[in-house]
Motif scaffolding. Structure first.
Motif, PDB file in Angstrom:
ATOM      1  N   ASP A   1     -10.254  39.401  40.787  1.00 33.50           N
ATOM      2  CA  ASP A   1      -9.462  38.390  41.493  1.00 33.50           C
ATOM      3  C   ASP A   1     -10.306  37.321  42.180  1.00 33.50           C
ATOM      4  N   VAL A   2     -11.530  37.117  41.690  1.00 31.43           N
ATOM      5  CA  VAL A   2     -12.399  36.059  42.190  1.00 31.43           C
ATOM      6  C   VAL A   2     -12.655  35.091  41.034  1.00 31.43           C
ATOM      7  N   LEU A   3     -12.326  33.833  41.255  1.00 35.25           N
ATOM      8  CA  LEU A   3     -12.507  32.798  40.244  1.00 35.25           C
ATOM      9  C   LEU A   3     -13.916  32.227  40.329  1.00 35.25           C
ATOM     10  N   SER A   4     -14.610  32.166  39.188  1.00 33.81           N
ATOM     11  CA  SER A   4     -15.923  31.526  39.115  1.00 33.81           C
ATOM     12  C   SER A   4     -15.745  30.168  38.457  1.00 33.81           C
ATOM     13  N   VAL A   5     -16.301  29.147  39.092  1.00 31.09           N
ATOM     14  CA  VAL A   5     -16.155  27.781  38.602  1.00 31.09           C
ATOM     15  C   VAL A   5     -17.528  27.128  38.517  1.00 31.09           C
ATOM     16  N   ALA A   6     -17.843  26.528  37.368  1.00 28.90           N
ATOM     17  CA  ALA A   6     -19.077  25.767  37.205  1.00 28.90           C
ATOM     18  C   ALA A   6     -18.819  24.349  37.697  1.00 28.90           C
ATOM     19  N   THR A   7     -19.814  23.783  38.373  1.00 24.01           N
ATOM     20  CA  THR A   7     -19.692  22.410  38.860  1.00 24.01           C
ATOM     21  C   THR A   7     -20.827  21.570  38.294  1.00 24.01           C
TER      22      THR A   7
ATOM     23  N   LYS B   1       0.711  29.021  41.590  1.00 27.90           N
ATOM     24  CA  LYS B   1       0.906  28.881  40.146  1.00 27.90           C
ATOM     25  C   LYS B   1       0.607  30.156  39.357  1.00 27.90           C
ATOM     26  N   LEU B   2      -0.097  31.103  39.976  1.00 27.72           N
ATOM     27  CA  LEU B   2      -0.555  32.286  39.247  1.00 27.72           C
ATOM     28  C   LEU B   2       0.258  33.531  39.594  1.00 27.72           C
ATOM     29  N   PRO B   3       0.462  34.420  38.600  1.00 23.68           N
ATOM     30  CA  PRO B   3       1.210  35.654  38.870  1.00 23.68           C
ATOM     31  C   PRO B   3       0.425  36.644  39.728  1.00 23.68           C
ATOM     32  N   THR B   4      -0.902  36.668  39.563  1.00 23.38           N
ATOM     33  CA  THR B   4      -1.769  37.540  40.354  1.00 23.38           C
ATOM     34  C   THR B   4      -2.609  36.652  41.267  1.00 23.38           C
ATOM     35  N   PRO B   5      -2.484  36.797  42.582  1.00 21.17           N
ATOM     36  CA  PRO B   5      -3.208  35.901  43.484  1.00 21.17           C
ATOM     37  C   PRO B   5      -4.725  36.115  43.444  1.00 21.17           C
ATOM     38  N   LEU B   6      -5.435  35.020  43.577  1.00 22.99           N
ATOM     39  CA  LEU B   6      -6.896  35.071  43.684  1.00 22.99           C
ATOM     40  C   LEU B   6      -7.263  35.355  45.136  1.00 22.99           C
ATOM     41  N   VAL B   7      -8.394  36.036  45.328  1.00 24.22           N
ATOM     42  CA  VAL B   7      -8.839  36.310  46.695  1.00 24.22           C
ATOM     43  C   VAL B   7      -9.960  35.367  47.128  1.00 24.22           C
ATOM     44  N   ASP B   8     -10.660  34.773  46.147  1.00 26.16           N
ATOM     45  CA  ASP B   8     -11.746  33.856  46.491  1.00 26.16           C
ATOM     46  C   ASP B   8     -12.105  33.005  45.278  1.00 26.16           C
TER      47      ASP B   8
END
Length: 184
Positions: free
Chosen positions: A51-57, A80-87
């Motif tokens: 539940d942690v999203l990794s994003v490249a910048t 917008k998401l069915p499963t909430p992200l925590v970070d």
């Protein structure tokens, strides 16, 4: 312990059966809308793990600025998401990494999975009933309709999606047993 009717249990299981809706795929669809076109051009969601999203910048400055605003971004995404992200974690590390781009392109959609039955499934009427025997009868109808016409596994004789037979020559259960024997 309270007892629930089979119909109630089946309804709960049907709601939980969201395996075809992958949160990461949904996130990719709404990313540009949530963050806006400028941020979207300078970011690329990589994965969701625990539940942690990794994003490249595209730069360290983008990573730092987005890290400061990640709380409001989390709130918008979780709507917008069915499963909430925590970070959310932002990093420049994978911005120019072609292997990450290849992995994203190789993500298997549910339609490509060997177990996918797709439109071959005709869904019987899903009207709720209070009678246990009627609910069980309804469930057996659904199971029969899903397995009708499917080829049989050569080992256990259970109805098996054709993709599983093409990939493993047996059903997924028998394939898992074979793999576990090989690794023992």
């Amino acid at each position: 312990m309270s007892l629930k009717s089979i119909n109630d249990v089946l309804r709960i299981l049907e709601k939980q059966a969201k395996w075809q809706e992958q949160p990461f795929q949904l996130l990719l669809k709404c990313w540009a809308e949530v963050v806006g076109p400028v941020v979207a051009a300078n970011t690329r969601p990589l994965s969701i793990q625990r539940d942690v999203l990794s994003v490249a910048t595209s730069s360290a400055a983008w990573a730092q600025n987005l890290t400061f605003g990640r709380t409001s971004l989390l709130l918008k995404l979780n709507k917008k998401l069915p499963t909430p992200l925590v970070d959310i974690r932002f990093s420049t590390a994978s911005w120019h990494n072609p292997s990450v781009e290849r992995k994203q392109q190789q993500t298997v959609s549910p339609h490509e999975h060997p177990s996918y039955l797709g439109d071959e499934i005709s869904r019987p009427d899903a009207t709720p009933t209070k009678d246990v025997n009627a609910a069980f009868g309804h469930w057996t109808k659904i199971v029969r309709s899903r397995s009708h016409g499917l080829p049989l596994c050569p080992q256990c004789q259970s109805p098996t999606p054709p993709g599983e037979l093409q990939r493993w020559e047996v059903c997924s259960v028998c394939a898992a047993k074979q793999f576990s024997k090989q690794n023992s």
